[in-house]
Scaffold this active site. Structure first.
Site, PDB file in Angstrom:
ATOM      1  N   HIS A  38       0.749  -1.222   0.056  1.00  0.00           N
ATOM      2  CA  HIS A  38      -0.029  -0.053   0.008  1.00  0.00           C
ATOM      3  C   HIS A  38       0.930   1.342   0.043  1.00  0.00           C
ATOM      4  O   HIS A  38       0.683   2.195  -0.801  1.00  0.00           O
ATOM      5  CB  HIS A  38      -0.784   0.065   1.449  1.00  0.00           C
ATOM      6  CG  HIS A  38      -1.658  -1.037   1.608  1.00  0.00           C
ATOM      7  ND1 HIS A  38      -2.797  -1.227   0.754  1.00  0.00           N
ATOM      8  CD2 HIS A  38      -1.793  -2.195   2.501  1.00  0.00           C
ATOM      9  CE1 HIS A  38      -3.397  -2.430   1.172  1.00  0.00           C
ATOM     10  NE2 HIS A  38      -2.752  -2.912   2.196  1.00  0.00           N
TER      11      HIS A  38
HETATM   12  O1  RIB Z   1      -4.891   0.057   4.922  1.00  0.00           O
HETATM   13  C1  RIB Z   1      -3.794   0.098   4.826  1.00  0.00           C
HETATM   14  C2  RIB Z   1      -2.665   1.074   5.375  1.00  0.00           C
HETATM   15  O2  RIB Z   1      -3.048   0.471   6.747  1.00  0.00           O
HETATM   16  C3  RIB Z   1      -1.260   0.872   5.141  1.00  0.00           C
HETATM   17  O3  RIB Z   1      -0.848   2.109   5.481  1.00  0.00           O
HETATM   18  C4  RIB Z   1      -0.727  -0.210   6.084  1.00  0.00           C
HETATM   19  O4  RIB Z   1       0.744   0.129   6.728  1.00  0.00           O
HETATM   20  C5  RIB Z   1      -1.573   0.103   7.476  1.00  0.00           C
HETATM   21  O5  RIB Z   1      -1.259   1.460   8.025  1.00  0.00           O
END
Ligand code: RIB
Ligand code: CA
Length: 341
Positions: free
Chosen positions: A271
């Site tokens: 992500h």
């Molecule tokens: O939903 C994904 C996010 O939540 C990313 O930043 C992961 O590291 C968690 O923090």
């Protein structure tokens, strides 16, 4: 002589076309994908990482701060960016974490790994933190780089919101906020409707959206399209056995096992690397302007991000750009070319 009679030209980058250096501050709840984002950012010549600040999210900020320094150590970074510890609790909600995804230490449980002599494979790092707290460092850098500093929050927005509350005039000089968060035309990942970073501190997210600094959101709609499988990681690392390659394998193993049992693929999302890619290689992404709101109180929908992304519909004045498309394989190729260069 090349085919077609044209002389082969060895082109060199035309430095006049190189984008000016982008000064960024990475704000992160260092979990596994956050660590990959840090590695990508520090291997991106278009970016000057002025500072990295930690915030509670995936795990408590004490662990996030240790994970930050452990990641920099694993990279054998010669010159550390300024690192500062951030907020431990969301603005209003009690803290929720995602240790079940990122491991109890937030970094794939690498702190449990031992060498043959029983010592820790990844020992606690030397403390190298700024004297000031993250919120004050954010405010300070917004003043040092007026209209230039880009904030890249990839965890809950608590630090950013608190900096806006504490020094609004200075924070209005922030050039842009490029954040990982939200879910618009896809399910959430912490509830049916909410993505973790927004869910963890919805009040901070709404405050940041209302503040007026240009915002680009990189939501699950695109980050769920980029999957790093165990097989791909093995193929890209190949025969390398350097410290970073070992760290990449060790830090991703637990979350890959989590996704194997919960989402039936042995791999992990990356992500937080996507906002970094959006800054250095915008050609891999498409965005639309939107008016985004956050549900801050709903029993079933708290943390949901709401926006009408249908371009033909009149909508209130946009307050953000939302990333709606990524060229996943092109971005993954770019990601590996940089972190393993
Ligand atoms: O939903 C994904 C996010 O939540 C990313 O930043 C992961 O590291 C968690 O923090
Ligand atoms: Ca994160």
């Amino acid at each position: 002589m090349a085919k077609g009679g044209h002389l082969l030209r060895v082109s060199k980058p035309d430095t006049r076309k190189m984008k000016p250096m982008q000064h960024i501050l990475l704000d992160t709840d260092i979990g596994v994908d956050d660590a990959l984002a840090i590695i990508l950012a520090l291997n991106s010549p278009e970016l000057k990482v002025e500072a990295i600040t930690s915030v509670s999210g995936n795990v408590h900020v004490d662990l996030c701060t240790r994970n930050l320094l452990m990641t920099l150590e694993a990279m054998r970074v010669r010159e550390y960016p300024i690192c500062a510890k951030g907020e431990s609790q969301p603005l209003i909600k009690p803290l929720v974490t995602a240790a079940h995804v990122h491991g109890s230490d937030g970094l794939g449980d690498v702190t449990r790994l031992l060498t043959t002599d029983g010592s820790r494979l990844y020992p606690d790092p030397e403390p190298q933190l700024a004297a000031m707290a993250a919120v004050d460092l954010i405010i300070d850098l917004a003043g040092q780089y007026p209209d230039e500093l880009i904030l890249v929050p990839v965890g809950p927005l608590t630090n950013i919101a608190k900096a806006m509350i504490k020094h609004p005039a200075r924070m209005r000089r922030v050039r842009e906020i490029v954040l990982m968060g939200g879910a618009f035309e896809t399910y959430g990942n912490v509830t049916t409707t909410a993505e973790f970073n927004i869910f963890a501190d919805p009040h901070a997210a709404q405050l940041v959206l209302d503040f007026g600094v240009p915002i680009t959101m990189v939501p699950l709609d695109v980050t769920h399209q980029v999957i790093l499988t165990g097989k791909r990681l093995d193929a890209e690392i190949g025969e390398r056995d350097d410290r970073l390659s070992q760290f990449l394998r060790d830090a991703t193993r637990a979350t890959m096992e989590y996704h194997q049992s919960h989402e039936r693929f042995y791999g992990t999302y990356i992500h937080d690397a996507l906002p970094i890619g959006l800054l250095t290689s915008p050609e891999f992404f498409e965005t639309v302007e939107a008016f985004v709101q956050v549900e801050t109180s709903g029993d079933l929908t708290q943390g949901m991000t709401i926006a009408d992304l249908r371009s033909e519909r009149p909508r209130p004045k946009p307050n953000a750009r939302v990333c709606v498309r990524v060229h996943a394989e092109a971005f993954l190729r770019h990601f590996f070319d940089r972190i393993l260069r």
